[in-house]
Design a protein around this motif. Structure first.
Motif, PDB file in Angstrom:
ATOM      1  N   LEU A 730       0.862  -1.411   0.146  1.00 27.66           N
ATOM      2  CA  LEU A 730       0.046   0.010  -0.099  1.00 27.66           C
ATOM      3  C   LEU A 730       0.881   1.147   0.098  1.00 27.66           C
ATOM      4  O   LEU A 730       1.755   1.476   0.696  1.00 27.66           O
ATOM      5  CB  LEU A 730      -0.844   0.027   0.997  1.00 27.66           C
ATOM      6  N   HIS A 731       0.502   2.032  -1.119  1.00 29.92           N
ATOM      7  CA  HIS A 731       1.308   3.395  -1.140  1.00 29.92           C
ATOM      8  C   HIS A 731       0.596   4.496  -0.284  1.00 29.92           C
ATOM      9  O   HIS A 731      -0.553   4.794  -0.624  1.00 29.92           O
ATOM     10  CB  HIS A 731       1.485   3.732  -2.387  1.00 29.92           C
ATOM     11  N   ILE A 732       1.254   5.131   0.715  1.00 26.52           N
ATOM     12  CA  ILE A 732       0.698   6.129   1.533  1.00 26.52           C
ATOM     13  C   ILE A 732       1.392   7.442   1.161  1.00 26.52           C
ATOM     14  O   ILE A 732       2.617   7.509   1.179  1.00 26.52           O
ATOM     15  CB  ILE A 732       0.887   5.842   2.913  1.00 26.52           C
ATOM     16  N   THR A 733       0.437   8.324   0.742  1.00 26.12           N
ATOM     17  CA  THR A 733       1.260   9.558   0.104  1.00 26.12           C
ATOM     18  C   THR A 733       0.643  10.795   0.781  1.00 26.12           C
ATOM     19  O   THR A 733      -0.411  10.888   1.603  1.00 26.12           O
ATOM     20  CB  THR A 733       0.783   9.687  -1.270  1.00 26.12           C
ATOM     21  N   CYS A 734       1.279  11.922   0.876  1.00 27.33           N
ATOM     22  CA  CYS A 734       0.659  13.418   1.088  1.00 27.33           C
ATOM     23  C   CYS A 734      -0.009  14.021   0.027  1.00 27.33           C
ATOM     24  O   CYS A 734       0.445  13.720  -1.242  1.00 27.33           O
ATOM     25  CB  CYS A 734       1.723  14.130   1.785  1.00 27.33           C
ATOM     26  N   GLN A 735      -0.763  14.828   0.231  1.00 27.54           N
ATOM     27  CA  GLN A 735      -1.329  15.625  -0.727  1.00 27.54           C
ATOM     28  C   GLN A 735      -0.262  16.536  -1.564  1.00 27.54           C
ATOM     29  O   GLN A 735       0.480  17.427  -0.907  1.00 27.54           O
ATOM     30  CB  GLN A 735      -2.475  16.492  -0.584  1.00 27.54           C
ATOM     31  N   LEU A 736       0.037  16.468  -2.737  1.00 27.31           N
ATOM     32  CA  LEU A 736       1.017  17.270  -3.269  1.00 27.31           C
ATOM     33  C   LEU A 736       0.461  18.776  -3.578  1.00 27.31           C
ATOM     34  O   LEU A 736      -0.438  19.081  -4.217  1.00 27.31           O
ATOM     35  CB  LEU A 736       1.304  16.769  -4.898  1.00 27.31           C
ATOM     36  N   GLU A 737       1.127  19.601  -3.255  1.00 27.76           N
ATOM     37  CA  GLU A 737       0.812  21.270  -3.118  1.00 27.76           C
ATOM     38  C   GLU A 737       1.454  22.026  -4.275  1.00 27.76           C
ATOM     39  O   GLU A 737       0.231  22.677  -4.674  1.00 27.76           O
ATOM     40  CB  GLU A 737       0.677  21.756  -1.833  1.00 27.76           C
ATOM     41  N   SER A 738       2.485  21.890  -4.412  1.00 27.33           N
ATOM     42  CA  SER A 738       3.356  22.592  -5.385  1.00 27.33           C
ATOM     43  C   SER A 738       4.555  22.161  -5.771  1.00 27.33           C
ATOM     44  O   SER A 738       4.833  21.271  -5.440  1.00 27.33           O
ATOM     45  CB  SER A 738       3.510  24.026  -4.832  1.00 27.33           C
ATOM     46  N   ILE A 739       4.826  22.541  -6.995  1.00 25.22           N
ATOM     47  CA  ILE A 739       6.178  22.165  -7.787  1.00 25.22           C
ATOM     48  C   ILE A 739       6.913  23.431  -8.297  1.00 25.22           C
ATOM     49  O   ILE A 739       6.314  24.437  -8.643  1.00 25.22           O
ATOM     50  CB  ILE A 739       5.899  21.467  -8.731  1.00 25.22           C
ATOM     51  N   HIS A 740       8.414  23.432  -7.999  1.00 30.34           N
ATOM     52  CA  HIS A 740       9.293  24.492  -8.542  1.00 30.34           C
ATOM     53  C   HIS A 740      10.324  23.814  -9.035  1.00 30.34           C
ATOM     54  O   HIS A 740      11.092  23.047  -8.586  1.00 30.34           O
ATOM     55  CB  HIS A 740       9.681  25.403  -7.174  1.00 30.34           C
ATOM     56  N   LEU A 741      10.469  24.434 -10.279  1.00 31.53           N
ATOM     57  CA  LEU A 741      11.352  23.847 -11.392  1.00 31.53           C
ATOM     58  C   LEU A 741      12.782  24.653 -11.111  1.00 31.53           C
ATOM     59  O   LEU A 741      12.607  25.991 -11.445  1.00 31.53           O
ATOM     60  CB  LEU A 741      11.116  24.090 -12.828  1.00 31.53           C
ATOM     61  N   LEU A 759       9.721  19.743  -4.704  1.00 31.92           N
ATOM     62  CA  LEU A 759       8.180  19.451  -4.202  1.00 31.92           C
ATOM     63  C   LEU A 759       7.683  20.105  -3.018  1.00 31.92           C
ATOM     64  O   LEU A 759       8.695  20.247  -2.248  1.00 31.92           O
ATOM     65  CB  LEU A 759       7.610  18.002  -4.480  1.00 31.92           C
ATOM     66  N   SER A 760       6.600  20.380  -2.854  1.00 32.65           N
ATOM     67  CA  SER A 760       5.947  20.715  -1.506  1.00 32.65           C
ATOM     68  C   SER A 760       4.624  20.043  -1.052  1.00 32.65           C
ATOM     69  O   SER A 760       3.652  20.202  -1.952  1.00 32.65           O
ATOM     70  CB  SER A 760       5.739  22.415  -1.267  1.00 32.65           C
ATOM     71  N   PRO A 761       4.707  19.389  -0.130  1.00 30.41           N
ATOM     72  CA  PRO A 761       5.873  19.082   0.817  1.00 30.41           C
ATOM     73  C   PRO A 761       6.844  18.058   0.175  1.00 30.41           C
ATOM     74  O   PRO A 761       6.635  17.641  -1.095  1.00 30.41           O
ATOM     75  CB  PRO A 761       5.097  18.158   1.826  1.00 30.41           C
ATOM     76  N   SER A 762       7.915  18.037   0.798  1.00 26.63           N
ATOM     77  CA  SER A 762       9.136  17.519   0.162  1.00 26.63           C
ATOM     78  C   SER A 762       8.948  16.112  -0.061  1.00 26.63           C
ATOM     79  O   SER A 762       9.629  15.305  -0.901  1.00 26.63           O
ATOM     80  CB  SER A 762      10.357  17.848   0.868  1.00 26.63           C
ATOM     81  N   GLN A 763       8.153  15.378   0.721  1.00 31.83           N
ATOM     82  CA  GLN A 763       7.912  14.032   0.834  1.00 31.83           C
ATOM     83  C   GLN A 763       6.584  13.600   0.666  1.00 31.83           C
ATOM     84  O   GLN A 763       6.032  13.992   1.583  1.00 31.83           O
ATOM     85  CB  GLN A 763       8.446  13.307   1.996  1.00 31.83           C
ATOM     86  N   VAL A 764       6.081  13.251  -0.838  1.00 27.28           N
ATOM     87  CA  VAL A 764       4.796  12.909  -0.752  1.00 27.28           C
ATOM     88  C   VAL A 764       4.334  11.499  -1.308  1.00 27.28           C
ATOM     89  O   VAL A 764       3.406  11.180  -1.342  1.00 27.28           O
ATOM     90  CB  VAL A 764       4.252  13.905  -1.673  1.00 27.28           C
TER      91      VAL A 764
END
Length: 983
Positions: A730-741, A759-764
């Protein structure tokens, strides 16, 4: 038979009461593209005269729809045109008077309660569902986000359910939290609640998890939903509001599409389009629970309806239980088949022995037979291709053809008086046939685009037809109106004399043709049979029918009389059970994929099970004794077995979830004594629980994960005879909020640069990165957030990165200037700039543009040779890049270096003299300086292009960015990604 009324209309709605007819007409203006006026008409003498009611409903009121309460025909509801006003008008006296009520929403459709005459559901244009228990006088919001045509009133025996509704609630979740990526994913929930009290506290969620949008179907005692997993649909059924169970079709059915055709008499008939079918469906029938299905008929034809709906060529004959007609595709030929026992046995139709003129028809089964068109008209004022009535059992009228297959040419009309055993040709063209006087008389009107003025009448079930004239001038017939139930001898034909004329209504009263009411001696008994076999569905049925020579009126008091006598059970009263298939000799044997021992799965929750004989009695078959005991499944004690066939899934069928959310695990055991088998579930995060038996976890096991990760979840079933373990990752993730290139503003041609997506949060959790470079049509896909790339052409290149995690897709885009030679230098600013730096990308772009303008004004440098970028983070820093003049230095490396040195000295001199300034806002003056940290010049006149200097500059930029990101993206959810095992 005279002309009674003329009106120019586009739509007509007729409703009969005892002697009352209501008619709504609307005038459509093709130039305006809308309805400009409507009229409401009422007749109290079966259509002899009409009264216009516009003054009673409002002269300027435009009506759109007319509804009659199905439980009280005296109650009428009229809806106004929502483009003009949103109101409804209510009558409680068969449409004589009306009261008007304003609405604060637009009604798209209404659903009347099947038993309570004043209870109504109204669906609004904004996906809101409203309810009224006062026949529309007051409304209350039930729920929002209700799927269209996916709301139902409970139709079940217990009083508790009478005030309940079933709803499909749709949730549209954005897959992107920025305006750049508007991708959405739709999910739905099956919700139940009280009609007048649908609060969160009173809502029920009978199905544990999301369902596919537009999949909820509530029909009689059954509820159906669909859940797609891994690209394949799984269909669930609940019988009598019990728990949901997957519908068990034969193992390799692999359905592409499924439609519930019938749920009559505690049995489900489903049309399934399998993986290898395109225009045909297979018919499957269930036992009483609607769970286990067996094949009834293969390759039944289908077509698309006028609204894009699928129409199956299957017709249920009215008045005779268990009788169906179906069009089957066989060797690329469509043939009509008939069954008398709910699909257990099918046969072809015997063609008539003679045509209309008495000529013998040479048609021998199975090479030649009668084939029928089975479409039923959606228009209530025109007949379809086939018709039968509850009040006239055994009489079927249909259009069709004789030969090897069904054709659309040379279509004739056929009739049977003995439920399909023998057929007669009655017309050599298509006709609309209506039943009058409970089927004691038949009226036929030619189905033609040409004007007509004659109709045909038969009193002997279509054996003899008499011709009558119903109008003096030929009429284009648009429809025929008869009282519901075919109880009256009065009918109304409406049409027009020419395509530009007004519509006309013609009332026809057949009562004068009959001279008396029917008496008992006018009837004869009729035995229902199938080619001589009288025991059908386990009984012998004898009906009372009118003699062909009787010219009398049966009237409204007539009721179908049937005498039934049970038969001894034979093999024909049983169909193959689930997992069994019928061989050529008629015997039912296990399919190659089926293990009969698996049917003892009820032992996981009970102590006994039904041991199938390979047969099951056809639902609603009433046979007794005979071979009943031989073919009926026997209840036996559960055998002692080691657990086998253990399954572990999530309730939503997904392998991903978010932190802090409830994950429901479902554990199923196919074989083994469930009462003596313990279940241990290890959630993979250090938590594990043991349950004493299977019954204790029927509703699922809930667990909450606090950290991101991939968890190894295991379930172990164990008893004294053995054990079995199953795993789920089972993959447990956080909601991905933003990305910066993170990308360099300027890159050296043919030199590798590093690009990083932060990414924010850094671990999703587990994510995928998709990279596009310049005009390349093929992306680069990685599992890491960094990638190295070499730009081979000078100019402006766009880099786009997308990150996909769970149901979310975000993207960012950067522009990189690629040059072979350039110089750069860091910039600093007066400290007051930091007080006004919101540290957002748009602000940095605007300030970069202002700095460049100020530098150009102070130095006179060509704007095309100067690039400026403000770097992320605090304190505010920037960098400028100087590009050579192509016209002066093209192909001249030595001159390029000298030229760039001169430009650099010019710009640095202006910076050191504080000549570069700009006004950020009134009273805020910003001075630009050359940073004290001097970066090595990035002009490259050697083969290595000063690669070390480039790396040094990029390191400074990346370090500054890292400081910013650690500050900016600090979040509560910051775990690491790993595979964890339980202790």
């Amino acid at each position: 038979m005279s002309l009674l009324f003329c009106a120019q209309v586009t739509l007509n709605f007729f409703f009969f009461f005892v002697q009352v007819i209501l008619m709504l007409t609307k005038l459509y203006d093709f130039n305006l593209g809308s309805v400009t006026e409507s009229s409401l008409w009422r007749s109290t003498d079966y259509g002899t005269t009409y009264e216009k009611l516009n003054e009673k409903v409002g002269v300027k009121t435009i009506l759109s729809y007319l509804y009659v309460s199905p439980n009280n025909k005296r109650k009428i509801m009229l809806l106004t045109d929502p483009e003009v006003e949103s109101s409804l008008l209510i009558s409680s006296d068969e449409g004589a008077t009306y009261q008007k009520y304003r609405l604060n929403f637009y009604i798209l459709s209404l659903l009347f309660h099947p038993e309570q005459e004043d209870w109504i559901l109204a669906y609004g244009h904004d996906q809101k569902l409203y309810s009224s228990v006062e026949f529309g006088r007051r409304w209350q919001l039930v729920h929002e986000r209700v799927a269209p045509n996916r709301f139902y009133c409970y139709q079940y025996q217990y009083y508790y359910y009478l005030s309940s509704v079933c709803l499909e609630i749709q949730y549209t979740e954005p897959s992107c939290f920025s305006a750049v990526c508007p991708v959405v994913v739709a999910e739905a929930l099956y919700v139940t609640c009280k009609l007048q009290n649908c609060t969160d506290a009173n809502k029920g969620k009978p199905f544990p998890g999301y369902i596919d949008p537009n999949s909820l179907v509530v029909q009689d005692e059954y509820v159906f939903v669909q859940v797609s997993t891994g690209g394949r649909p799984i269909y669930y059924v609940s019988s009598r509001r019990d728990v949901f169970t997957p519908m068990k079709l034969p193992k390799y059915t692999l359905p592409k599409d499924l439609h519930v055709i019938s749920t009559d008499e505690n049995r489900v008939v489903a049309a399934v389009q399998e993986w290898n079918q395109n225009d045909t469906y297979n018919l499957y029938v269930s036992e009483a629970g609607g769970i286990y299905y067996t094949l009834a008929l293969e390759n039944v034809m289908s077509s698309m309806g006028p609204e894009g709906n699928v129409m199956i060529d299957l017709y249920e004959v009215a008045g005779i239980k268990g009788m169906f007609l179906a069009n089957k595709k066989q060797n690329n030929e469509v043939k009509t088949y008939i069954t008398y026992n709910k699909g257990r046995d099918w046969r072809l139709l015997q063609a008539p022995s003679a045509d209309l003129r008495g000529n013998r028809i040479h048609c021998m089964l199975p090479y030649c037979s009668l084939h029928l068109h089975l479409q039923v008209s959606a228009n209530p004022y025109t007949s379809g291709n086939i018709a039968s009535r509850e009040s006239a059992p055994g009489i079927i009228v249909a259009s069709g053809s004789i030969g090897a297959e069904l054709t659309s040419s040379n279509v004739s009309m056929f009739i049977t008086s003995d439920a399909g055993n023998t057929w007669r040709q009655i017309f050599d063209e298509e006709y609309s046939v209506l039943y009058l006087d409970q089927g004691g008389a038949l009226v036929a009107i030619r189905h033609t685009p040409l004007p007509i003025r004659h109709l045909w009448l038969s009193f002997d079930e279509g054996r003899v037809w008499n011709k009558y004239s119903f109008t003096s001038s030929p009429l284009f017939v648009d429809g025929v109106l008869g009282e519901p139930g075919e109880e009256t001898l009065i009918m109304t034909i409406f049409g027009h004399v020419s395509h530009r004329s007004e519509w006309q209504l013609v009332k026809i009263d057949f009562r004068s043709i009959f001279n008396r009411r029917c008496i008992e001696s006018d009837y004869v008994p009729w035995d229902l049979h199938d080619q001589g076999e009288r025991c059908l569905m386990g009984v012998k049925r004898v009906y009372r029918k009118l003699k062909p020579i009787a010219r009398c009126v049966m009237g409204k008091t007539y009721s179908v009389t049937m005498i039934s006598e049970p038969c001894d059970c034979t093999e024909s009263d049983f169909e193959c059970d689930y997992g069994f298939e019928r061989r050529a000799d008629g015997k039912c044997t296990p399919a190659f994929w089926f293990l009969p021992s698996s049917m003892s799965r009820t032992c996981t929750t009970e102590h006994t099970f039904l041991n199938s004989t390979g047969y099951r009695k056809v639902v609603s078959n009433n046979c007794t004794r005979g071979v009943m005991e031989q073919f009926t499944a026997r209840r036996q004690p559960c055998p002692s077995r080691a657990p086998r066939g253990l399954h572990l899934v999530t309730s939503e069928g997904k392998l991903t979830a978010t932190t802090a959310s409830n994950v429901t695990f479902l554990v199923f055991l196919e074989e083994g004594d469930g009462s003596k088998t313990s279940i241990t579930v290890d959630f993979g995060d250090g938590n594990a629980f043991t349950y004493s038996n299977v019954s204790s976890i029927e509703d699922g096991i809930k667990h909450i994960y606090k950290n991101v990760g991939i968890y190894r979840v295991s379930a172990t079933a164990e008893n004294t005879l053995g054990s079995e373990t199953v795993l789920l990752f089972l993959h447990i993730t956080c909601q991905l909020e933003s990305i910066h290139l993170s990308a360099p503003f300027v890159a050296v041609k043919n030199k590798e640069v590093n690009l990083t997506a932060v990414l924010s949060p850094s671990q999703v959790g587990t994510v995928t990165y998709i990279w596009w470079f310049g005009n390349n049509s093929e992306p680069v896909i990685t599992l890491e957030g960094s990638v190295a790339f070499t730009f081979s052409r000078e100019g402006i290149s766009v880099v786009t990165v997308q990150v996909s995690g769970g149901n979310t897709i975000l993207q960012d885009r950067k522009t990189v200037a690629v040059h072979e030679y350039f110089r750069s230098h860091l910039l600093a600013f007066s400290s007051n700039l930091d007080d006004h730096n919101p540290d957002v990308a748009e602000w940095r772009l605007d300030v970069s543009r202002v700095i460049k303008t100020s530098m150009v004004q102070a130095t006179g440098v060509n704007p095309e040779q100067l690039l400026v970028t403000v770097l992320p983070g605090l304190p505010t820093a920037a960098e400028f890049f100087l590009l050579p003049d192509k016209q002066l230095t093209e192909g001249k490396p030595d001159k390029t270096a000298t030229h760039l040195d001169q430009l650099s000295e010019l710009v640095l001199s202006a910076l050191n003299q504080n000549l570069v300034q700009f006004t950020l806002r009134p009273g805020v003056q910003i001075t630009v300086y050359a940073a004290h940290l001097s970066a090595a010049p990035l002009v490259d006149t050697s083969e290595n292009h000063s690669g070390s200097a480039m790396l040094m500059l990029l390191s400074v930029v990346v370090v500054g960015l890292a400081v910013f990101l650690i500050y900016k993206f600090k979040r509560y959810c910051h775990p690491f990604l790993k595979i964890q095992r339980g202790s």
